[in-house]
Scaffold this active site. Structure first.
Site, mmCIF file in Angstrom:
data_model
loop_
_atom_site.group_PDB
_atom_site.id
_atom_site.type_symbol
_atom_site.label_atom_id
_atom_site.label_comp_id
_atom_site.label_asym_id
_atom_site.label_seq_id
_atom_site.Cartn_x
_atom_site.Cartn_y
_atom_site.Cartn_z
ATOM 1 N N ASP A 440 0.865 -1.183 0.000
ATOM 2 C CA ASP A 440 0.000 0.000 0.000
ATOM 3 C C ASP A 440 0.905 1.237 0.000
ATOM 4 O O ASP A 440 1.569 1.521 1.001
ATOM 5 C CB ASP A 440 -0.877 -0.052 1.268
ATOM 6 C CG ASP A 440 -1.881 1.091 1.344
ATOM 7 O OD1 ASP A 440 -1.664 2.117 0.657
ATOM 8 O OD2 ASP A 440 -2.861 0.952 2.103
ATOM 9 N N HIS A 441 0.901 1.934 -1.111
ATOM 10 C CA HIS A 441 1.854 3.038 -1.249
ATOM 11 C C HIS A 441 1.498 4.232 -0.356
ATOM 12 O O HIS A 441 2.293 5.149 -0.187
ATOM 13 C CB HIS A 441 1.934 3.463 -2.719
ATOM 14 C CG HIS A 441 3.245 4.070 -3.110
ATOM 15 N ND1 HIS A 441 4.179 4.485 -2.196
ATOM 16 C CD2 HIS A 441 3.800 4.323 -4.315
ATOM 17 C CE1 HIS A 441 5.231 4.981 -2.806
ATOM 18 N NE2 HIS A 441 5.033 4.900 -4.104
ATOM 19 N N ARG A 442 0.316 4.208 0.237
ATOM 20 C CA ARG A 442 -0.009 5.277 1.192
ATOM 21 C C ARG A 442 0.807 5.119 2.470
ATOM 22 O O ARG A 442 1.027 6.078 3.200
ATOM 23 C CB ARG A 442 -1.501 5.243 1.548
ATOM 24 C CG ARG A 442 -2.425 5.518 0.369
ATOM 25 C CD ARG A 442 -3.862 5.260 0.764
ATOM 26 N NE ARG A 442 -4.060 3.884 1.223
ATOM 27 C CZ ARG A 442 -5.197 3.416 1.716
ATOM 28 N NH1 ARG A 442 -6.242 4.218 1.842
ATOM 29 N NH2 ARG A 442 -5.304 2.154 2.084
ATOM 30 N N ILE A 444 3.618 2.588 2.665
ATOM 31 C CA ILE A 444 4.986 2.097 2.449
ATOM 32 C C ILE A 444 5.587 2.780 1.217
ATOM 33 O O ILE A 444 4.963 2.813 0.144
ATOM 34 C CB ILE A 444 4.948 0.568 2.261
ATOM 35 C CG1 ILE A 444 4.488 -0.097 3.568
ATOM 36 C CG2 ILE A 444 6.303 0.034 1.823
ATOM 37 C CD1 ILE A 444 4.041 -1.520 3.410
#
Ligand code: CAO
Length: 471
Positions: A440-442, A444
Site C-alpha cells: 500500500d503506497h499510502r 509504504i
C-alpha cells in the site's frame, strides 16, 4: 406567389468532417410562422449538438427532414415562404429564388469553426476552420459553431450509470440541456421530462442528479462512481453455459475489488537465491515426513517473513478507519492463500513468530487441508497481519497479488528455477525464487519495499538462521 414573396431553401451549414449527422429534433411545423434565426432542427453527433436556424423569416412551406433521419452539409432542411419588406427576411435569404440565386452566386458565409468534441478526459484539439462554400443556389443558413460537448466537469456523480449514447441521441431535449447533461455525466434516457410534450429541461436534469446524490443510509458513498462494464448478450455469439459463482467467490470478490480500487498498489519484484535453502530442505524433509510434516519451501518463506516483519514493523500494520494513523501490530499472524475447489481461501497461521519451520509446516498442512475440505472455521480466517500467496507449486515467474485489506502488504511467491548468476567472473547455476511484494503506497514507500524484499532475499539465502529453534 406574390411579387413580394420568395421561396427560400434553408440548408444544413458546413459541418466540417461530420457526415450523416442525426436529426434529433424538428422544432417547427409546416405552416408555422418563424423569425429569422428561429431554430428549425437539432443535430447531434456522438459528442456535440447544434441547432440549425432559419436564414429567413416567413412561413414554413415544406420540411425536408424528419426526426430520426440524418443529414450532411448542404442538405435541404426546409423551404420557407419569405415575405420581403416585412422585416422577416434576413440578409442571407434576400437572394431571390433558387433560379435567380443560381445566376448570382451567393458569397460564402463566414466559415464556421467546427470544434471536434474532445474525448472525455483529454484536451480538445480544435479542428481547422472549414471554409467550403455552400452549393450555388442554396441559401445557406448562418453556420453556428457546433457546440463541443465538454468532458464531464465533475465526473459522473456517485451511482450514475454510464451514458447510453444511442438513447441519449434520441432523448427529447434541447442542445443546452444536452450540453448540461454531458457536463454532469447524466444519461438523458433516464431523465423524465417535465417540459412541453415531455421535453427534458435543465430542472429535470438537476433533479435527477440531486436524486442520485442522495445517498441512502447504509449505501456505499462514491462506490457507484465506477463506470460499469457493458452487459453483453453472449448467446448472440455462440452457445454458452451459466455457472453461478461459488459462495466463497461471492464473498471474496467484493473484498478483492474493494482492495483493488481503494488501495494504491505497487508491486516490488526480486529474486532470492534459495540454492542452499533447497539443499537443506531436501536434507530435512524425510525426517519431517516421518513425523507427518510436509516440509515445502513455504514454511521457510513464512519464517523468513516473520524475520522481515520484525525488522520492518510498518509491513505488519494497518491504516485506521480514518486513514490518519498506522496501527502497528505486536503479533504476527500470517495468512496464506489456499487454492480450494470452492475458490480462494486465506487461512491464518497465528503467532507465526513463535513457531519453528516444522510447526509452521505442520500448521500450513492442517489449515490448507481444512480449507480444501470446507472445514475451516471462520475464526481461522481472521486476524491476519500479513499475507503470503504462493503459486510456487504450480508455476509462473511473477505476478501482482492484491493486498488482503486492511493489511498493507502481501508477498507473492512464484516457482523457483535455476538461473545463471554471474559470480566472481563466471556464471554459476543458482536456484532462484521469484518474490512479488505488493504494498500500500499510502503507507509504504518504494525504498522501504525494496529494503524489505532485499532483507527477505538475504534471509532466504542464509537458511541456517531459518531452521534454528524458536523459544
Ligand atoms: N518453487 C518450486 N517448487 C515449489 C515452490 C516454489 N516456490 N513452492 C512449492 N513447491 C513445490 C513443493 O515443494 C511441492 O513439491 P513436492 O510435492 O515435490 O515436495 C509442490 O511444489 C507442491 O507444493 P504444495 O502446493 O503442496 O505446498 P506449498 O506449501 O508450496 O503450498 C498452499 C501450500 C496451500 C499455499 C498451496 O497448496 C496453494 O494452495 N497454493 C495456491 C495459492 C493461491 O491460489 N494463490 C493465489 C491467490 S490469488 O488468487
Amino acid at each position: 406567389m406574390s411579387a413580394a414573396e420568395s421561396l427560400v431553401e434553408v440548408r444544413v451549414p458546413d459541418l466540417g468532417n461530420f457526415k450523416d449527422v442525426a436529426v434529433i429534433d424538428v422544432l417547427v411545423k409546416v405552416g408555422e410562422s418563424i423569425e429569422p434565426e428561429t431554430p428549425l432542427i437539432t443535430l447531434e453527433t456522438e459528442k456535440a449538438t447544434m441547432d440549425v436556424p432559419s436564414s429567413a423569416g416567413g412561413v414554413i412551406e415544406k420540411l425536408h427532414v424528419a426526426k430520426g433521419s440524418t443529414v450532411s452539409s448542404g442538405d435541404l432542411v426546409a423551404t420557407v415562404r419569405a415575405v420581403s419588406g416585412s422585416g422577416a427576411v434576413s440578409a442571407l435569404s434576400q437572394r431571390g429564388t433558387p433560379a435567380e440565386r443560381a445566376e448570382v452566386p451567393a458569397p460564402a458565409p463566414p466559415a464556421p469553426a467546427v470544434i471536434a468534441a474532445p474525448a472525455v478526459g483529454t484536451a480538445a484539439a480544435p479542428a481547422p476552420a472549414v471554409t467550403a462554400a455552400p452549393a450555388v443556389g442554396a441559401a445557406a443558413a448562418p453556420a453556428p459553431a457546433m457546440t463541443a460537448a465538454p468532458p464531464p466537469l465533475l465526473g459522473p456523480p456517485a451511482g450514475l450509470p454510464p451514458i447510453d449514447e444511442p438513447g441519449f441521441s434520441r432523448a427529447h431535449a434541447g442542445p443546452s440541456v444536452r450540453k448540461f447533461a454531458r457536463e454532469l455525466g447524466v444519461d438523458l434516457t433516464r431523465v423524465k421530462g417535465s417540459g412541453l410534450k415531455g421535453r427534458i429541461t435543465h430542472e429535470d436534469v438537476k433533479a435527477f442528479v440531486k436524486g442520485v446524490l442522495t445517498v441512502l443510509p447504509g449505501e456505499p458513498a462514491g462506490g457507484g462512481a465506477l463506470p460499469a462494464v457493458p452487459a453483453v448478450d453472449f448467446a448472440a455469439f455462440g452457445p454458452i453455459e451459466i455457472r453461478p459463482l461459488s459462495r466463497i467467490q461471492r464473498i471474496a470478490g467484493p473484498r478483492l475489488h474493494a482492495s483493488w480500487v481503494n488501495i494504491p498498489h505497487v508491486t516490488q519484484f526480486d529474486d532470492a537465491d534459495i540454492t542452499d535453502l533447497e539443499a537443506l530442505r531436501v536434507k530435512l524433509k524425510d525426517a519431517a515426513a516421518a513425523q507427518g510434516i510436509k516440509l515445502t519451501p513455504l514454511a521457510f518463506i513464512v519464517r523468513a517473513c516473520v524475520k522481515a516483519l520484525r525488522a520492518f514493523p510498518t509491513f505488519n500494520a494497518s491504516l485506521d478507519a480514518a486513514g490518519a494513523n498506522l496501527v502497528l501490530k505486536k503479533y504476527i499472524h500470517i495468512g496464506f492463500a489456499a487454492d480450494t475447489p470452492n475458490g480462494l481461501m486465506v487461512p491464518v497461521l497465528r503467532e507465526a513468530d513463535r513457531k519453528d519451520i516444522y510447526e509452521i509446516a505442520r500448521q500450513l498442512g492442517e489449515l490448507s487441508a481444512a480449507a480444501r475440505n470446507g472445514k475451516l472455521p471462520g475464526a481461522q480466517m481472521q486476524g491476519g497481519s500479513f499475507t503470503i500467496s504462493s503459486l510456487g507449486g504450480i508455476g509462473g515467474t511473477a505476478f501482482t497479488p492484491i493486498i488482503n485489506a486492511p493489511e498493507v502488504a502481501i508477498l507473492g511467491v512464484s516457482r523457483s528455477a535455476y538461473k545463471p548468476l554471474y559470480r566472481q567472473g563466471a556464471f554459476v547455476p543458482r536456484l532462484m525464487l521469484p518474490l512479488s511484494l505488493s504494498y500500500d503506497h499510502r503507507v509504504i514507500d518504494g525504498a522501504a519495499a525494496a529494503r524489505f524484499t532485499t532483507f527477505l532475499a538475504e534471509t532466504l539465502a542464509d537458511p541456517h538462521s531459518l531452521v534454528e529453534a524458536v523459544p
